[in-house]
Scaffold this active site. Structure first.
Site, mmCIF file in Angstrom:
data_model
loop_
_atom_site.group_PDB
_atom_site.id
_atom_site.type_symbol
_atom_site.label_atom_id
_atom_site.label_comp_id
_atom_site.label_asym_id
_atom_site.label_seq_id
_atom_site.Cartn_x
_atom_site.Cartn_y
_atom_site.Cartn_z
ATOM 1 N N TRP A 1 0.862 -1.189 0.000
ATOM 2 C CA TRP A 1 0.000 0.000 0.000
ATOM 3 C C TRP A 1 0.894 1.234 0.000
ATOM 4 C CZ3 TRP A 1 -2.019 2.564 4.914
ATOM 5 C CH2 TRP A 1 -2.976 3.544 4.621
ATOM 6 N N ASP B 1 -1.522 -5.901 8.933
ATOM 7 C CA ASP B 1 -2.438 -4.861 8.494
ATOM 8 C C ASP B 1 -3.649 -5.564 7.902
ATOM 9 O OD1 ASP B 1 -3.732 -2.607 7.638
ATOM 10 O OD2 ASP B 1 -2.151 -1.901 6.311
ATOM 11 N N LYS C 1 -13.684 -0.811 4.588
ATOM 12 C CA LYS C 1 -14.136 -1.621 3.463
ATOM 13 C C LYS C 1 -15.277 -2.558 3.854
ATOM 14 C CE LYS C 1 -10.671 -0.062 0.889
ATOM 15 N NZ LYS C 1 -9.862 0.685 1.878
#
Length: 413
Positions: free
Chosen positions: A138, A219, A255
């Protein structure tokens, strides 16, 4: 008047993703397609407010005792404890033995930052050991850790030749990492590649990390969103905890609950079984100090929505159905895109699009092909060829497939 003390301050580069979003919004072409944004869209390319979130919101609005007072420094207790059960499992020994410290954060980004700040301040790194990030990862990871003065390095992850996992390179890097190094791991639905290790591979990764005394930092931004199963997507984290690791987790609800703008997240620190009894208390106290000095108190609304969904059995079951709807549509779009490309006879093997998982696919398109798609077809994606599968739908799948077919023929790799 004297010149500003900041006259020599360099202009920072614009964020590539948000610049891409701005370019898409400014485009007036009627068939433009946004495959860049990392947010779920329904089959009409519209943001989808989860039905369960609407119900939770109605419950909150009808609560006569609802107020806008500060939350505790470490967040809404019902939310953080439920979030810990969600990622670790309700039957987790770490929870039963009170080895988990949790603090509510500004979504997953805040959780990564809080974890980085805590580790930079308290984790012993006598050789200034780095935090290892996957290549690629990311885009925000590196600058978050740079800002808390944690040095970063990379481990091989994506293998372009197969458009899959470079497992040999990954494990070799772990074996050569200095003891005590921190390893940032994507719990599921790796961003940006969509390539995840298998359970067998995760098991080997854990074996190496235990042998080398490496510190896992997970993560987790897509639990339940990747496969449609909350438990399946948490498998890697739970396996590491079961192996007795001391580790931490950045957890996001952007999300999987669609709470993008509400910034609901949690940072968890899991102490090992051998830790002294007061370890969790001491870690929690220091996390509270970090939190107080940076944001004082986390935001309430998103946490209250998540709290209602996670702690109400009826809403929780409905949420699981909503997750399957989102994950299922993305899987359908993967299959549809590959079917269209096969139908067109598009050069290359596109099976990796189906093998990858989660919101994103690393298509293998080159930067030249990506820019050509943007220029000619008004299809927007990041320069590395990553596309958000949620941006595809029944109305644009043919258009996108034909555009990809055209550019691949015109600009071969």
């Amino acid at each position: 008047m004297s010149a500003s003390a900041f006259a020599a301050l360099p202009l920072a580069p614009a964020d590539p993703l948000f610049s891409l979003i701005a370019a898409y919004k400014a485009d007036t072409f009627d068939k433009k397609v946004d495959l860049g944004v990392g947010a779920y869209r329904d089959d009409n390319a519209k943001p989808w407010v989860l039905p369960v979130v609407k119900k939770a919101d109605a419950i909150l609005r009808d609560d006569p005792d609802l107020n806008h007072e500060y939350l505790p420094i470490t967040g809404l207790p019902g939310f953080t404890s439920a979030a810990a059960r969600l990622i670790l499992g309700a039957d987790s020994p770490a929870l039963a033995e009170k080895r988990v410290s949790s603090v509510q954060t500004i979504s997953g980004t805040g959780a990564v930052h809080t974890g980085g700040r805590f580790l930079a301040k308290f984790y012993p790194r006598p050789q200034n050991q780095s935090i290892y990030l996957s290549n690629p990862t990311w885009a925000n990871h590196k600058q978050i850790f740079d800002n808390v003065s944690l040095p970063t390095t990379q481990y091989p992850y994506y293998y372009p030749a197969t458009r899959g996992l470079d497992f040999e390179g990954f494990t070799s890097s772990l074996l050569s990492a200095p003891r005590g190094s921190i390893i940032l791991l994507h719990a599921c639905a790796h961003n940006p590649t969509g390539v995840d290790p298998t359970r067998k591979q995760w098991t080997k990764i854990a074996e190496i990390m235990k042998e080398k005394q490496l510190f896992p930092f997970f993560d987790c931004a897509y639990q339940g969103f990747a496969s449609g199963s909350l438990d399946n997507d948490a498998w890697a984290v739970r396996h590491f905890v079961a192996q007795g690791f001391e580790l931490c987790i950045a957890q996001s609800f952007s999300k999987n609950l669609g709470l993008y703008g509400e910034r609901a997240g949690v940072f968890h620190f899991v102490s090992p079984p051998s830790a002294p009894a007061d370890t969790t208390t001491r870690i929690s106290s220091q996390l509270a100090i970090v939190q107080r000095s940076e944001i004082s108190n986390p935001p309430a609304y998103g946490a209250r929505i998540a709290d209602a969904v996670l702690n109400n059995p009826e809403l929780f079951e409905e949420w699981k159905e909503n997750l399957q709807t989102m994950a299922g549509r993305i899987i359908d779009m993967r299959e549809a895109l590959v079917a269209k490309l096969k139908e067109l006879g598009t050069p290359g093997d596109w099976s990796h699009v189906i093998k990858q998982i989660g919101m994103f696919s690393f298509t293998g398109l080159t930067e030249k092909q990506v820019l050509k798609l943007r220029e000619d077809a008004h299809i927007y994606m990041t320069k590395n060829g990553r596309i958000s599968m949620a941006g595809l739908n029944k109305n644009n799948i043919d258009y996108v497939a034909k555009a990809i077919d055209k550019v691949v023929r015109e600009i071969p790799e």
